[in-house]
Every structure is written in C-alpha cells, then in structure tokens.
Design a protein around this motif. Sequence first.
Motif, short mmCIF file in Angstrom:
data_model
loop_
_atom_site.label_atom_id
_atom_site.label_comp_id
_atom_site.label_asym_id
_atom_site.label_seq_id
_atom_site.Cartn_x
_atom_site.Cartn_y
_atom_site.Cartn_z
N PRO A 11 0.83 -1.21 0.00
CA PRO A 11 0.00 0.00 0.00
C PRO A 11 0.86 1.26 0.00
CG PRO A 11 0.12 -0.89 2.22
CD PRO A 11 0.85 -1.86 1.32
N LEU A 12 0.42 2.29 -0.70
CA LEU A 12 1.13 3.56 -0.70
C LEU A 12 0.94 4.25 0.65
CD1 LEU A 12 0.32 5.04 -4.23
CD2 LEU A 12 2.20 3.52 -3.54
N GLY A 13 1.92 5.06 1.04
CA GLY A 13 1.81 5.84 2.26
C GLY A 13 0.81 6.98 2.10
N HIS A 14 0.46 7.59 3.20
CA HIS A 14 -0.59 8.62 3.15
C HIS A 14 -0.14 9.87 2.40
CE1 HIS A 14 -3.48 6.43 5.54
NE2 HIS A 14 -2.49 6.04 6.31
N ASP A 15 1.13 10.24 2.51
CA ASP A 15 1.61 11.38 1.72
C ASP A 15 1.55 11.06 0.23
OD1 ASP A 15 2.07 12.91 3.96
OD2 ASP A 15 4.22 12.50 4.04
#
Length: 249
Positions: free
Chosen positions: A76-80
Amino acid sequence: MVGDEQELTGGNASGRVVRVGHTVRKPWLENSAAVQSYLGALRAAGVDVPQPLGRDDDGRNVVEYVEGALAMDHLPLGHDELRRVGRMIRQIHDASETVPIPNPGDWKMLLPAENPDLMCHNDLAPWNLIMDARWVFIDWDGAGPSTRLWDLAYAAQSFGLLVEGQPVDDAAARLRSVVDGYEAGDALRVALPAAMADRTAAMFNLLKSSNETGFQPWAEMYVNGHGEHWRAAAEYVARNQTAWERALA
C-alpha cells in the motif's frame, strides 16, 4: 515494422504493445485520434502525461515511453503518496474542463457514467501510475466521456486498497488520504461511498457478462482471477459503506 521492438507485458485490453526506444506503440483504435488530442490538451494545460506522437508507418498509435516502476509494485502507498495521487487526479480533472467532449452516445464506453460531462482517463489505478522522477498516469486508451465522481470512485477504491482481506480502518484511512489530496467538496464526499460500490459492482458485472457471451479480453480475464477479485471487492465495498462515509465526513 520498426527495428529493436521490445514487447511489453501487463496490458489486458490493448492488443500487442511494444517499446521502441523512448516510445510505446500499440494498435490504432477508433478513439485513438481523440485520445491523442486529449493528451495534447492536458500537456498544454501543464499536466504531465505521456506525449502523444501520432501514428507510425505501420499505422500504430505512438506515445512517449515513461520510465519507472508502477505504483502497484509498492502497495500500500503511504498517506503522503496517496494525497499526491489525489492531487494528480484533481489536476487532470480540472484541466479536462477545457476539453470538449464528443457526443457520449457516439462513444463506446465499457462502463459508462450517468450523465457524462467530462473527458476522463477511466482507469486511474495503481497499475497505470508510474512513480519515479516523474509521477505519470499511463495507458490512456480507455479515455472518454465520464464524470469526476465515476472516475474518482474507481481511483479512490483502487488506490485505497478497498479490497477483501484489508483491515477496514486501514482502508478507510487510505481512502480519506486520496480524497483529501483531491480536495473534494462535501457533495462529492457524500456521493463517493455509493459510487464506489456501484463502480466495483459494474466492473464485476462486465467481467461476468463477458464470460457468458465470450466478449474478449474480459471473458478470459474473468476466469483468470479478475472475476473473483472484483466479486470480492464489490461485496467488501458495499458491506463497509458506513466506514467509508465516516472516513469522508
């Protein structure tokens, strides 16, 4: 035929796709001229998309090859990163407001939106985002008339990893990051949960009906894992509507 062709893998519905130097070449479709024009308009508006390069001597669609890894290899991609994705989608949609759309009735859309009013990519997903020195959405062959809501619903579900097996709270937080990056207004936030359920169900129904009628390549995709993935995703998104509503409130 152009020399030094390297066949590319990963596309499900584009036919034979090859790389030649710094270009990608694939079959010229009925909508290719309009899509090339659309890419040119987005670039003129400051959006970083693959440069459209017309047709080659073999009559193929030619666009710029963009170097880098796909977002799907880093999930999963990070929130930023997810907020950056949301900002990219907003930039595309805003720039698309200047692009005249053809008569939607004359445009063959696999998953048509209700009352289309905007040219959209229609497959803004991790398998179509290059992440490197440049972050660029690729594979615009499915572009056509849609809406912000329908296009964002698909992107938010796919980048948020709203799929079976994911902890709901984690998925909801990722969803919020994408939508926050987009700077969605209240009306869009309220409409998104139901639109995501409709969009995932529509994808599953396309695959299922294609399997029943033999409509390729979707019929083969249905039996090769895509059907089960989208069936489970549609049930997951519909089952957790309250969590998505709470995250976007």
